[in-house]
Design a protein around this motif. Structure first.
Motif, PDB file in Angstrom:
ATOM      1  N   LEU B 137       0.795  -1.222   0.000  1.00 40.19           N
ATOM      2  CA  LEU B 137       0.000   0.000   0.000  1.00 40.19           C
ATOM      3  C   LEU B 137       0.827   1.271   0.000  1.00 40.19           C
ATOM      4  O   LEU B 137       0.277   2.363  -0.115  1.00 40.19           O
ATOM      5  N   GLU B 138       2.173   1.143   0.143  1.00 40.16           N
ATOM      6  CA  GLU B 138       2.951   2.356   0.409  1.00 40.16           C
ATOM      7  C   GLU B 138       2.803   3.420  -0.691  1.00 40.16           C
ATOM      8  O   GLU B 138       2.660   4.607  -0.396  1.00 40.16           O
ATOM      9  N   ASP B 139       2.789   2.982  -1.968  1.00 43.33           N
ATOM     10  CA  ASP B 139       2.654   3.982  -3.045  1.00 43.33           C
ATOM     11  C   ASP B 139       1.256   4.576  -3.078  1.00 43.33           C
ATOM     12  O   ASP B 139       1.083   5.775  -3.305  1.00 43.33           O
ATOM     13  N   LEU B 140       0.271   3.743  -2.860  1.00 46.83           N
ATOM     14  CA  LEU B 140      -1.110   4.218  -2.843  1.00 46.83           C
ATOM     15  C   LEU B 140      -1.311   5.248  -1.738  1.00 46.83           C
ATOM     16  O   LEU B 140      -1.983   6.254  -1.920  1.00 46.83           O
ATOM     17  N   ILE B 141      -0.713   4.949  -0.597  1.00 46.56           N
ATOM     18  CA  ILE B 141      -0.864   5.883   0.525  1.00 46.56           C
ATOM     19  C   ILE B 141      -0.234   7.232   0.160  1.00 46.56           C
ATOM     20  O   ILE B 141      -0.824   8.284   0.390  1.00 46.56           O
ATOM     21  N   ARG B 142       0.944   7.172  -0.456  1.00 47.28           N
ATOM     22  CA  ARG B 142       1.626   8.400  -0.826  1.00 47.28           C
ATOM     23  C   ARG B 142       0.760   9.219  -1.784  1.00 47.28           C
ATOM     24  O   ARG B 142       0.634  10.438  -1.647  1.00 47.28           O
ATOM     25  N   ASP B 143       0.128   8.551  -2.750  1.00 43.63           N
ATOM     26  CA  ASP B 143      -0.600   9.280  -3.793  1.00 43.63           C
ATOM     27  C   ASP B 143      -2.049   9.612  -3.438  1.00 43.63           C
ATOM     28  O   ASP B 143      -2.590  10.593  -3.933  1.00 43.63           O
ATOM     29  N   TYR B 144      -2.663   8.757  -2.643  1.00 44.20           N
ATOM     30  CA  TYR B 144      -4.106   8.929  -2.467  1.00 44.20           C
ATOM     31  C   TYR B 144      -4.548   9.105  -1.019  1.00 44.20           C
ATOM     32  O   TYR B 144      -5.741   9.103  -0.746  1.00 44.20           O
ATOM     33  N   ALA B 145      -3.617   9.168  -0.070  1.00 46.31           N
ATOM     34  CA  ALA B 145      -4.052   9.241   1.321  1.00 46.31           C
ATOM     35  C   ALA B 145      -3.376  10.396   2.050  1.00 46.31           C
ATOM     36  O   ALA B 145      -2.461  10.184   2.852  1.00 46.31           O
ATOM     37  N   PRO B 146      -3.823  11.621   1.780  1.00 45.32           N
ATOM     38  CA  PRO B 146      -3.172  12.776   2.396  1.00 45.32           C
ATOM     39  C   PRO B 146      -3.252  12.764   3.921  1.00 45.32           C
ATOM     40  O   PRO B 146      -2.269  13.094   4.588  1.00 45.32           O
ATOM     41  N   ASN B 147      -4.379  12.365   4.458  1.00 45.08           N
ATOM     42  CA  ASN B 147      -4.518  12.397   5.919  1.00 45.08           C
ATOM     43  C   ASN B 147      -3.568  11.417   6.595  1.00 45.08           C
ATOM     44  O   ASN B 147      -2.902  11.740   7.574  1.00 45.08           O
ATOM     45  N   LEU B 148      -3.521  10.204   6.038  1.00 48.48           N
ATOM     46  CA  LEU B 148      -2.629   9.195   6.595  1.00 48.48           C
ATOM     47  C   LEU B 148      -1.178   9.639   6.480  1.00 48.48           C
ATOM     48  O   LEU B 148      -0.393   9.491   7.419  1.00 48.48           O
ATOM     49  N   THR B 149      -0.840  10.197   5.303  1.00 40.30           N
ATOM     50  CA  THR B 149       0.536  10.633   5.086  1.00 40.30           C
ATOM     51  C   THR B 149       0.929  11.682   6.122  1.00 40.30           C
ATOM     52  O   THR B 149       2.019  11.622   6.698  1.00 40.30           O
ATOM     53  N   ARG B 150       0.013  12.606   6.350  1.00 38.76           N
ATOM     54  CA  ARG B 150       0.298  13.656   7.332  1.00 38.76           C
ATOM     55  C   ARG B 150       0.533  13.054   8.723  1.00 38.76           C
ATOM     56  O   ARG B 150       1.488  13.399   9.414  1.00 38.76           O
ATOM     57  N   LEU B 151      -0.328  12.108   9.110  1.00 46.38           N
ATOM     58  CA  LEU B 151      -0.165  11.474  10.417  1.00 46.38           C
ATOM     59  C   LEU B 151       1.162  10.724  10.508  1.00 46.38           C
ATOM     60  O   LEU B 151       1.840  10.735  11.529  1.00 46.38           O
ATOM     61  N   MET B 152       1.545  10.074   9.387  1.00 46.97           N
ATOM     62  CA  MET B 152       2.773   9.290   9.411  1.00 46.97           C
ATOM     63  C   MET B 152       4.005  10.188   9.483  1.00 46.97           C
ATOM     64  O   MET B 152       5.044   9.779   9.996  1.00 46.97           O
ATOM     65  N   GLU B 153       3.848  11.404   8.964  1.00 46.15           N
ATOM     66  CA  GLU B 153       4.969  12.333   9.095  1.00 46.15           C
ATOM     67  C   GLU B 153       5.068  12.863  10.514  1.00 46.15           C
ATOM     68  O   GLU B 153       6.157  13.014  11.073  1.00 46.15           O
ATOM     69  N   GLU B 154       3.913  13.132  11.078  1.00 43.53           N
ATOM     70  CA  GLU B 154       3.890  13.683  12.424  1.00 43.53           C
ATOM     71  C   GLU B 154       4.362  12.665  13.457  1.00 43.53           C
ATOM     72  O   GLU B 154       5.029  13.000  14.422  1.00 43.53           O
ATOM     73  N   TYR B 155       3.976  11.393  13.253  1.00 46.61           N
ATOM     74  CA  TYR B 155       4.362  10.330  14.178  1.00 46.61           C
ATOM     75  C   TYR B 155       5.151   9.270  13.423  1.00 46.61           C
ATOM     76  O   TYR B 155       4.577   8.315  12.901  1.00 46.61           O
ATOM     77  N   PRO B 156       6.471   9.414  13.393  1.00 47.47           N
ATOM     78  CA  PRO B 156       7.289   8.483  12.595  1.00 47.47           C
ATOM     79  C   PRO B 156       7.132   7.031  13.049  1.00 47.47           C
ATOM     80  O   PRO B 156       7.363   6.104  12.269  1.00 47.47           O
TER      81      PRO B 156
END
Lengths: 301, 524, 319
Positions: B137-156
């Motif tokens: 899912l990693e590429d899909l998350i990068r391209d289509y999941a802005p909320n998740l991406t933001r959370l993953m940046e905030e909480y490594p």
């Protein structure tokens, strides 16, 4: 045992008999007491305040009498659907079980059946080896039985244990001479089975009906695996679902979990009573067939 | 307060637009009508709603808890279908038997499009992912999941917890940024303290004295010695709750300390011996509930609600609400070496394996976008609270359930959060119910002692995961049994060295090395 | 007393030279018996022998994605893992002792109960006895364990009794030394009535004329039980015993699991609970299959031994 006419009417034996009766009756009384006490507990608990049951305050009579548990059960639609389903599955399942077991047990009880040993081995081995959950599931799936009643009935159509018990009964309780005599009279094996063996087998048939029916009534695992639509759930699965409020439901503090847990705790006793009723009622009817003397008159001399 | 306004209008706007679009999408052509007819023309928008112009269907396999009602009757899924143009057909399997049914789906290759609220273990995710039944899912998350991406940046630590050594993500966890939803509070009976004129204990020795007073001085005043000074969930819950006072952390969801980049499994350590001896003292003197190793969950909850308990542990006050004002939260007591830590705390990616997409799925992009919404505050509000005005009301921008949806009967019927494990974001914004002021206060007592970072159980590759699994089967069982016996006094501390050497024999060092390797890889 | 022995000639079918064709003739003569067997045997082949290919996963690393046939072979790896487990000997010891005690205590009790029921002259009384003793069978294990916990807790009725006689309360549920007693005792309590049903049915199949004859000979009640009732149900007893021994390694895991805690694990850790917690719950199909296979082989060996022994001594056997 109506015509008990002791021949040796000496005083000695009569006294012995009475002593014997006293012993028998008191042993039976003790057994009943031991068995009854926990049963009374279940009944009392089903009428008691669940918190008092959990706290260990109830040990014979109900404390904080309430009918909540029963009202709760009565109001639950799922339980009634489950009840209906279970009755259907039990009726159809038991009929098939009895037919199949009879068809297998009778020929295998015949000492004159060639290859009997080999066939028995085939049957017996299955008690020890099974392919396991996955291949069985695939088979049931390929037969298109998933999510239908047949998935609960066909894969368990014969219980090897019951088959062996029934065969043993045929061998030990129905005189072989009788069957041979019938044969000589030109009776076919089907006729023999239907008009001679069956009438003589009432006690074992009664037991088999009881065993299979109760098996269906109490089973849940197959339904757990094969049934998806909730409206097809048997009673036991519905009950498990109600009783199975686990710690995982407490995540994030689901509202009033304590109420739920206590409710599950309280209805579990009432549930036992409600769900066992049909089988409890059935027993005396079945038991009628355990009467003695079925053989009188069938034996030639 | 600006945020509230925005969120509120955003939701209503989206619902309205969803309604309109859902109502008349059939004839109108989308912007991207250039592509040829068929599924390909139904492009997935990168943001905004609906997700797709033409309605698509997804089959989701999900767990349904005994408290829930059917998912199709929940407001969240009804509204979200109109909003997103994604029609979801849920295949609901009850908690009882879910594990079996889930494994059989994979074993018989009867895969749904999506697994929702599926609780896949890291081992399962890796196994099915490596086997190709779950898609990365990693590429899909990068391209289509802005909320998740933001959370993953905030909480490594989220990314670290869900990414395999090969760099793949096979399942998305439920994410909990609200600290209070990740800890069990330490509840102490304030009414008893006041009656006996005692202070809230600050050290383990003071705790001992307070418990003795609870036991002997009849704080509930009924003339009977029916008080339970301290209790906990069945088993070694008490150990997780007290270990922080003895300098024993709970990293990687295991009995692990991480100091200076060194991973230490502390089961055989002297500190652990000290803790067990302390607990043994409590148990022997009946300060710790004698039934703590055998009571059921139901009995434990009943004890909470009975008011006969001095100290116990739980995430919220929901289970003892009627007498909640008797209790307050306390900080972890300082241990003999001055350690003071709330070592029990779940990681931010709290519920692993909550959402995964299978190889059968024809719309992976839409599926990712579909779930991403629930990792925003608005989406999470919709999921947890339903419709504004109907199920909840806003007070100061925070949603509160309406009276009629605050009971154990009604609430779990409108939201899949009840029953646990649903893939969504649990933030402060959506936690009015699980985080009332009393619980907030109790959490505040813990806050200063929370670990800086909480590592979730690491992702191993398939082979290592199996190795860890085999090692831990024996080790964990042995550790739990012996610890219980030490505490209950069924095993004397003379046997401590034997305990240590058996752990060695079971290759605890090797296990420690595997965790060390995972940690090193993560740090890189 | 003829009817309960194996029928004359049962074990010696006329076998002369030219066996093959004779067999065919014998079979053709009884074709209708095979017709009866057709459906059941077909069912056995499809539903029991068909899925047997699944056994191979005990020697493979079953991977759902690759399927049963596609998974890689690992030989006896899962077996060695089980034998090398730290707990192997404890599991084996507990499994065997629990079964052995059950066989010695729990097996004969339903027989005695059935004989007792048979001796009660008052119909109503015997019905009551039967009806009451078979009810516990329907109480689910969850509730049974719940009742045990309440009855045996420190402030439960039993400990009250102990204390009034000046004893110290006993933590029954949290003690390894009490576990087996409680487990087997409650099993007997729950199942004696149910298991006696078969014997009661078998007793009712005994020809009453045999009793009358014994009575005329002046035999006392005890002697009649010993010489008429008991021999009358020996075939059933022997068969059930064989079947029981054939399940020696299997104990239901649900009840033990519910009673299990770390303080009684020393006595309550058995193979079936081990399989459940380390195998089934974690989806380790291969490991589970290997342990299952190990159990089956031992069970089958025991069954064959007992069966042979039974055939020699009582002329009753499975085949």
């Amino acid at each position: 045992m109506s015509q008990r006419t002791p021949v040796n009417k000496t005083r000695h034996t009569a006294k012995d008999e009475r002593c014997f009766d006293i012993v028998i009756y008191s042993v039976a009384a003790v057994i009943m007491l031991i068995v009854l006490y926990p049963l009374l507990f279940v009944v009392s608990a089903s009428f008691s305040d669940p918190a008092k049951v959990l706290g260990g305050e109830v040990w014979l009579l109900p404390k904080g009498v309430t009918l909540d548990a029963y009202i709760n059960i009565l109001q639950n639609d799922k339980i009634w659907t489950g009840y209906g389903n279970s009755i259907l599955y039990t009726a159809v399942g038991t009929t098939i079980n009895i037919l199949m077991t009879l068809l297998a047990a009778y020929p295998l009880s015949r000492p004159d059946l060639p290859l009997r040993k080999g066939l028995m081995l085939i049957v017996t081995l299955t008690m020890f080896f099974s392919g396991g959950l996955i291949p069985t599931y695939l088979l049931v799936k390929d037969l298109g039985m998933v999510d239908t009643m047949w998935a609960l009935i066909i894969p368990g159509a014969v219980s090897t244990y019951n088959l062996i018990v029934m065969r043993t009964y045929f061998q030990s309780s129905i005189p072989w001479e009788l069957q041979e005599a019938a044969h000589i009279d030109g009776c076919s094996n089907w006729r023999l089975l239907i008009s001679i063996i069956l009438p003589l087998s009432k006690p074992i048939l009664a037991v088999m009906v009881l065993f299979y029916a109760v098996g269906h009534w109490n089973s849940f695992f197959n339904a757990l695996i094969y049934i998806r639509r909730e409206e097809m759930y048997p009673l036991q699965l519905v009950l498990r679902e109600i009783l199975l409020i686990s710690q995982s439901d407490a995540v994030d503090g689901s509202v009033g979990l304590e109420d739920k847990v206590l409710l599950a705790e309280s209805i579990k006793y009432a549930v036992i009573i409600v769900s066992s009723l049909p089988v409890l009622i059935m027993y005396p009817f079945v038991q009628r067939h355990f009467v003695k003397g079925v053989m009188i008159g069938s034996i030639k001399g | 307060m600006k945020r509230k306004q925005w969120g509120r209008s955003a939701i209503s706007l989206m619902i309205i637009s969803g309604l309109i679009l859902g109502g008349c999408s059939s004839g109108t052509g989308g912007k991207k009508d250039t592509a040829p007819e068929g599924a390909a023309s139904n492009a997935v928008s990168k943001e905004g709603f609906p997700i797709v112009q033409e309605p698509i269907k997804l089959k989701m396999f999900t767990r349904i808890a005994p408290v829930n009602g059917p998912f199709k009757d929940m407001p969240v899924f009804q509204d979200y279908e109109k909003m997103s143009n994604v029609q979801v057909e849920f295949i609901e399997a009850p908690t009882d038997g879910f594990q079996e049914k889930k494994n059989l789906l994979f074993a018989s290759n009867e895969l749904p499009d999506v697994l929702y609220r599926s609780g896949l273990t890291p081992l399962e995710a890796v196994r099915y992912g490596a086997g190709g039944q779950l898609i990365p899912l990693e590429d899909l998350i990068r391209d289509y999941a802005p909320n998740l991406t933001r959370l993953m940046e905030e909480y490594p630590e989220i990314r670290a917890a869900i990414t395999t050594p090969e760099g793949h993500i096979y399942a998305i966890p439920g994410i909990v940024t609200l600290g209070s939803a990740r800890t069990d509070k330490k509840w102490i009976n304030r009414a008893w303290l006041e009656k006996l004129k005692l202070q809230v204990p600050e050290t383990t020795d003071e705790l001992y004295d307070v418990l003795v007073a609870f036991r002997d001085q009849d704080p509930n005043g009924n003339g009977q010695k029916d008080e339970i000074p301290m209790t906990a969930r069945v088993g070694l819950h008490i150990v997780t709750m007290m270990s922080g006072s003895f300098g024993l952390d709970q990293q990687f969801g295991y009995n692990i300390n991480i100091v200076d980049d060194k991973v230490e499994i502390w089961m055989g350590s002297e500190r652990n011996k000290e803790m067990l001896m302390y607990l043994n003292k409590l148990y022997k003197e009946k300060l710790l509930d004698p039934e703590v190793f055998s009571h059921t969950e139901a009995q434990y909850l009943a004890k909470q609600g009975s008011g006969k308990t001095g100290v116990f542990f739980d995430q919220t006050n929901n289970n003892f609400l009627p007498i909640a004002d008797q209790y307050e939260g306390m900080a972890p007591p300082a241990g003999p070496h001055g350690d003071r830590m709330q070592s029990q705390a779940s990681p931010v990616p709290r519920d692993p394996g909550a959402y995964a997409i299978t190889s059968e799925n024809k719309h992976p992009e839409a599926s990712i976008r579909w779930i991403d919404y629930f990792y925003s505050d608005e989406g999470s509000t919709l999921l947890r609270f339903g419709r504004e005005g109907e199920h909840y009301e806003l007070k100061d921008g925070i949603p509160y359930y309406k009276e009629e949806y605050s009971t154990s009967e009604t609430q779990p019927k409108i939201t899949p959060y009840a029953g646990g494990g649903a893939p969504h974001l649990i933030s402060e914004q959506v936690s009015s119910y699980i985080n009332p002021p009393q619980v907030q206060d109790a959490q505040k007592k813990l806050d200063p002692f929370m670990p800086e970072i909480r590592y979730a159980a690491p992702m191993f590759d398939e082979k290592t995961a199996q190795e860890v699994n085999i090692l831990r089967n024996d080790i964990d069982k042995y550790y739990e049994e012996q610890s219980t016996k030490f505490i209950a006094g069924a095993l004397s501390f003379d046997k401590w060295e034997e305990f240590q050497s058996t752990l060695k024999k079971m290759k605890m060092d090797q296990l420690q090395q595997l965790y060390q390797d995972a940690y090193d890889k993560m740090k890189k | 007393m003829n009817n309960m022995e194996a029928p004359p000639g049962a074990n010696l079918p006329p076998s002369r030279p030219n066996r093959g064709s004779r067999l065919l003739v014998q079979m053709a003569k009884r074709y209708d018996l095979y017709l009866m067997l057709l459906l059941p045997i077909a069912w056995y082949l499809i539903f029991h022998y068909g899925p047997l290919y699944g056994l191979q996963i005990a020697f493979k690393n079953f991977n759902p994605a690759k399927g049963i046939f596609g998974s890689e072979w690992v030989g006896f790896e899962h077996f060695t893992r089980f034998f090398d487990s730290y707990y192997f000997w404890r599991l084996l010891r507990n499994t065997l002792t629990i079964n052995l005690i059950s066989l010695l205590l729990a097996f004969p009790i339903p027989i005695m109960l059935a004989l007792l029921v048979n001796e009660i002259r008052s119909k109503a009384y015997s019905k009551w006895l039967q009806n009451i003793t078979y009810i516990p069978h329907f109480i689910s294990v969850v509730v049974i364990v719940g009742i045990l916990t309440v009855m045996l807790s420190v402030n439960g009725p039993l400990n009250m009794l102990i204390q009034t006689f000046g004893g110290d309360p006993v933590r029954f549920m949290e003690s390894a030394s009490w576990f087996k007693t409680i487990f087997i005792g409650s099993n007997i309590w729950q199942n004696m009535g149910w298991q006696s049903i078969i014997y009661i049915a078998a007793l009712s199949g005994i020809n009453p004329q045999l009793y009358e004859a014994a009575k005329i000979d002046g035999a006392s009640r005890m002697r009649r039980i010993w010489h008429v009732s008991l021999p009358g149900i020996v075939p059933v007893i022997v068969i059930l015993l064989i079947l029981d021994v054939g399940q020696f390694m299997n104990i239901g895991f649900e009840k033990i699991l519910l009673m299990q805690n770390n303080l009684n694990l020393e006595a309550s850790d058995v193979i079936s609970t081990f399989v459940y917690t380390t195998g089934i719950l974690k989806g380790e199909y291969s490991y589970t299959a290997a342990i299952g296979l190990f159990n089956s082989v031992i069970n089958l060996t025991l069954l064959l031994l007992v069966n042979r022994f039974a055939r020699k001594t009582s002329e009753t056997s499975l085949w």
